[in-house]
Structure formats: structure tokens, C-alpha cells
Design a protein around this motif. Structure first.
Motif, mmCIF file in Angstrom:
data_model
loop_
_atom_site.group_PDB
_atom_site.id
_atom_site.type_symbol
_atom_site.label_atom_id
_atom_site.label_comp_id
_atom_site.label_asym_id
_atom_site.label_seq_id
_atom_site.Cartn_x
_atom_site.Cartn_y
_atom_site.Cartn_z
ATOM 1 N N VAL A 161 -7.174 10.429 -21.282
ATOM 2 C CA VAL A 161 -8.180 10.890 -20.033
ATOM 3 C C VAL A 161 -9.457 9.606 -19.917
ATOM 4 O O VAL A 161 -10.332 9.286 -19.367
ATOM 5 C CB VAL A 161 -8.553 12.359 -20.667
ATOM 6 N N ILE A 162 -10.406 10.173 -21.882
ATOM 7 C CA ILE A 162 -10.761 9.392 -21.980
ATOM 8 C C ILE A 162 -10.473 8.234 -21.762
ATOM 9 O O ILE A 162 -11.608 7.296 -20.641
ATOM 10 C CB ILE A 162 -11.418 9.272 -23.536
ATOM 11 N N ASP A 163 -9.669 7.171 -21.564
ATOM 12 C CA ASP A 163 -9.282 6.013 -21.124
ATOM 13 C C ASP A 163 -9.060 5.534 -19.486
ATOM 14 O O ASP A 163 -9.466 4.553 -19.114
ATOM 15 C CB ASP A 163 -7.496 5.543 -22.016
ATOM 16 N N GLU A 164 -9.074 6.802 -18.724
ATOM 17 C CA GLU A 164 -8.538 7.088 -17.832
ATOM 18 C C GLU A 164 -10.088 6.781 -16.668
ATOM 19 O O GLU A 164 -9.921 6.446 -15.875
ATOM 20 C CB GLU A 164 -7.973 8.011 -17.158
ATOM 21 N N SER A 165 -11.048 7.957 -17.358
ATOM 22 C CA SER A 165 -11.807 8.236 -16.431
ATOM 23 C C SER A 165 -12.776 6.621 -16.201
ATOM 24 O O SER A 165 -13.231 6.087 -16.801
ATOM 25 C CB SER A 165 -12.426 9.161 -17.389
ATOM 26 N N LYS A 166 -13.470 6.700 -15.206
ATOM 27 C CA LYS A 166 -14.123 6.035 -15.486
ATOM 28 C C LYS A 166 -15.519 6.486 -14.777
ATOM 29 O O LYS A 166 -16.801 5.471 -15.431
ATOM 30 C CB LYS A 166 -14.231 5.235 -13.425
#
Length: 325
Positions: free
Chosen positions: A168-173
């Protein structure tokens, strides 16, 4: 400036309260000088059950409008401070309320929900919680993250498994958060976060709210407000003064049945964990004792500006970034 004066002058935000919503609690919030709080309106509920909870919360806010106001923007938080009220930020501890409908994200945002935890302890359609084998963020979960980003809803990772949290940390803008967690370096527990996890979210622009839930604190039920500050200091040393805040996880007013609901999958199925005795740290046993935390932070050596950030300013900055207003 005395500790009491600093507390009264500061914006005080609790990043997670799931107490029993009633007038006595709201009066205690006022006593504690609480400017705003992320108030849980969903754990295991589906769409319909969550809407009912929101209806109930709306009614409580209206009935206690002398003490409360509903928060949709950070300006509402500042308004609550000006008016001497507590702002209610409605949040979920589980994305289960979205069911399998991406469009429900906007529906709930329109209803005033600004913070959503992706999973609560176990697997859902989005990803995996911290109490089972972590398969990471699902394809549907990636779409949910994108939709939450689009509509200005904060992704909360507090009860999420480590793989799902990282993805989620990597995916979220947008910036994301652990609204309420503790460091694994002080006590090993599935709900606590390793130094590496805490550093990772901070390095990616995220945020860590530190909880005081005693089953996860090193001193357990013997903890005091100073033990809570020890955990805050530990996290502060990893993430820095701009990425840290408070998320107490107050469960004030709840009894045995509530904790049974929390500790069983879906609220009724297999047992996930046992908390044992639930008692908050001495010195901050109730929301009304919040000023003692400001005093304890100062006693530990934090500066006035650092205390203002930890007690609320950092939360405001985070929410403004994510909500857009």
C-alpha cells in the motif's frame, strides 16, 4: 509557558478512538482539550451496517452540538479549536464496508469518512491483516487505493500485515499512515511494527501515530504515561519530528462483549487473540487526562514546538495533504 497553557493553546488530535459513543465521553473529550479525533464507525460491518453506524454518529453529533462538530476538512479542525469543541473525524478500521464496489469509496467520502484502514486483523478483498499469512495487496486492493487517493481518503495500515502495508505504501500516490501502532523494538507483538517498517513508511512520506494500548506496551498493564512517552520517543528517533503523532486507541466505556467482537474474525468466527486485562496507562486512563501527556512529553525533553507537532500539528499537515483542504 506552563504545560497546561501549552496544551490549551495547541491543536490536540487523537488519531484513533473507538470508545463508547455517548455524552459522558464527549464531556471527557472537552475536559481533555481534544480538538479532534478519528472516531471508528466500522470494524467488521458491511456497507449497510456501516451506513447505520454513520447515521447514529450523525445523530450523536447533532444531539451534542454544544460539544462536537463533524470534520470533513482541516479547516473544520481549526474551527473546532476556535469554538472550543471536539471535531469528529469519521474513520473505518476495515475496508470491508466497501464490499466489492469501488464506487462505495466516494459514497462514504461524501458521507464524511476521511480515514480508512485497509484490513482489520484478517484477510478481506483488499489485502491481509496482521494475524494471518500475508498475501499482500490484491488487484482489487490496488484499485481501492487508487480510488481512495482520487477522493482524498487516508489509507491507514495499523492492523494490516507487513507485506500488505508495504505494498500500500508503494502503491499509494498520497501519504499513508499507521494511525495507531507501537514499536516492535520495545515489545514483540503481531500488531507492533519493526524499526525497518517504521523507517520505510517515514522515508516514503508517511506518518506514524503512536498508540498506548497496554497489551502492546513493554510495561503492559503496569504502564504509566511515561511508558507511553518512552514509545513515542522510540518512534520519534526513527521517523523524525514531522512524521509522528498520537493515536491512543481509547476504548473508554466498553465492556467484555466489545472486546470479544474485536478479537474474533468477522466479529464472531475464530478467535484471533486475547488481550487479557484492558487498562490504560496510569496518568492517561481517560480522555479527560490528555493534558498529562503534554506535560509528560515536556518532562521527557521534547521542546514546545515538538510537542505541538506530536500532539496535533503533524496530523493536520498529513490530513491537509491527503484531503486537499
Amino acid at each position: 509557558m506552563t504545560p497546561a497553557d501549552l496544551h490549551n493553546d495547541s491543536i490536540i488530535i487523537d488519531g484513533l478512538i473507538c470508545a463508547k459513543w455517548e455524552r459522558a465521553l464527549f464531556e471527557d473529550m472537552a475536559k481533555g482539550g481534544l480538538t479532534a479525533a478519528n472516531c471508528t464507525v466500522a470494524f467488521w460491518e458491511n456497507f449497510e451496517g456501516t451506513v447505520r453506524n454513520i447515521v447514529e454518529m450523525n445523530g450523536l453529533i447533532e444531539e451534542s452540538s454544544d460539544l462536537l462538530l463533524k470534520v470533513r476538512t482541516t479547516e473544520d479542525i481549526h474551527r473546532a479549536k476556535r469554538e472550543g469543541k471536539t471535531g469528529v473525524m469519521m474513520g473505518f478500521q476495515n475496508a470491508n464496508a466497501f464490499e466489492d464496489q469501488i464506487g462505495y469509496v466516494k459514497v462514504f467520502k461524501d458521507l464524511g469518512v476521511g480515514i480508512v484502514q485497509m484490513c482489520y486483523n484478517t484477510q478481506n478483498l483488499v489485502g491481509t491483516g496482521c494475524y494471518e499469512r500475508d498475501g499482500g495487496l490484491s488487484g482489487f486492493g490496488r484499485e481501492i487505493v487508487a480510488e481512495m487517493n482520487k477522493h482524498g481518503m487516508l489509507c491507514d495500515l495499523s492492523h494490516v500485515g507487513p507485506n500488505t502495508a508495504k505494498e500500500v505504501i508503494d502503491e499509494s500516490k498520497q501519504r499513508v499512515a499507521y494511525s495507531h501502532c507501537l514499536p516492535d523494538g520495545l515489545k514483540e507483538h503481531p500488531r507492533n511494527r519493526s524499526d525497518e517498517e517504521l523507517k520505510y513508511i517515514a522515508d516514503k512520506g508517511g506518518f506514524v501515530g503512536v498508540t498506548m494500548f497496554t497489551p502492546f506496551l513493554r510495561a503492559g498493564v503496569n504502564a504509566t504515561v511515561d511508558d507511553y512517552v518512552e514509545a513515542i520517543r522510540y518512534v520519534y528517533n526513527i521517523v523524525g519530528e514531522d512524521a509522528i503523532g498520537i493515536g491512543t486507541d481509547f476504548t473508554q466505556g466498553h465492556g467484555h462483549d466489545f472486546f470479544e467482537y474485536l478479537t474474533h474474525d468477522k466479529g464472531y468466527a475464530r478467535r484471533l487473540t486475547r488481550f487479557g486485562e484492558i487498562i490504560n496507562p496510569k496518568g492517561i486512563r481517560t480522555v479527560g487526562e490528555f493534558p498529562n501527556l503534554t506535560e509528560a512529553l515536556l518532562r521527557d525533553g521534547f521542546s514546545e514546538s515538538q510537542v505541538r507537532k506530536i500532539m496535533g500539528e503533524n496530523w493536520v499537515d498529513l490530513l491537509r495533504d491527503v484531503w486537499g483542504s
